[in-house]
Write a protein that holds these residues in place. Structure first.
Motif, PDB file in Angstrom:
ATOM      1  N   PRO A   6       0.828  -1.193   0.000  1.00 29.32           N
ATOM      2  CA  PRO A   6       0.000   0.000   0.000  1.00 29.32           C
ATOM      3  C   PRO A   6       0.870   1.253   0.000  1.00 29.32           C
ATOM      4  O   PRO A   6       1.950   1.247   0.573  1.00 29.32           O
ATOM      5  CB  PRO A   6      -0.805  -0.106   1.290  1.00 29.32           C
ATOM      6  N   ARG A  11      -7.901   4.218   2.975  1.00 30.75           N
ATOM      7  CA  ARG A  11      -8.575   3.305   2.050  1.00 30.75           C
ATOM      8  C   ARG A  11      -9.865   3.964   1.592  1.00 30.75           C
ATOM      9  O   ARG A  11     -10.458   4.756   2.319  1.00 30.75           O
ATOM     10  CB  ARG A  11      -8.898   1.983   2.755  1.00 30.75           C
ATOM     11  N   ASP A  79      -6.464   1.037  -1.793  1.00 29.88           N
ATOM     12  CA  ASP A  79      -5.587   2.117  -1.372  1.00 29.88           C
ATOM     13  C   ASP A  79      -6.064   3.443  -1.970  1.00 29.88           C
ATOM     14  O   ASP A  79      -6.409   3.513  -3.148  1.00 29.88           O
ATOM     15  CB  ASP A  79      -4.156   1.811  -1.811  1.00 29.88           C
TER      16      ASP A  79
END
Length: 141
Positions: A6, A11, A79
């Motif tokens: 990530p 998120r 992400d």
């Protein structure tokens, strides 16, 4: 892209991003194929809000949340950094499209608009985010 993920600890729901892309594609196509040329300003404003201010306050995101709830879509978290980059790139394309339209550059308007709509449609229909694929390359630079 795996070496870069990530890339942030934030998120976002990919379903909302895809619904946002569908709205952008529809409005860009309306700009190209209807007399409502000013509609591109809504697209530019929304990308500006999502890319540089508060994404949760964007009109497209508010609409997407309602549509996702009506469709009972379960969140699919991804992400946020590549999607933020995509929103900023979307603002850039919106700005270019608006400038080409205002400057009466018909060929440029069509090229930019169709490219923009194609990228948005790929995200909406196939979960293929062109800007997200570019993001790791930009980070390496």
């Amino acid at each position: 892209m795996s070496a870069m993920c990530p890339v942030s600890f934030q998120r976002i729901d990919e379903n909302l991003a895809r619904l946002n892309a569908a709205q952008a594609a529809v409005l860009v196509l309306l700009h190209l194929f209807s007399p409502w040329k000013w509609i591109i300003l809504i697209v530019a404003a929304d990308f500006c809000i999502r890319g540089f201010w508060q994404p949760q306050r964007s009109l497209f995101t508010l609409i997407s949340r309602r549509v996702a709830a009506l469709m009972r879509l379960k969140p699919v978290f991804v992400d946020a950094a590549p999607k933020l980059f995509a929103a900023r790139l979307g603002f850039f394309f919106s700005f270019l499209l608006t400038a080409a339209w205002l400057l009466h550059q018909t060929a440029a308007t069509w090229i930019i608009g169709l490219l923009f709509a194609a990228c948005a449609l790929m995200e909406a229909a196939f979960r293929f985010c062109v800007a997200c694929r570019m993001y790791p390359l930009v980070c390496k630079m």
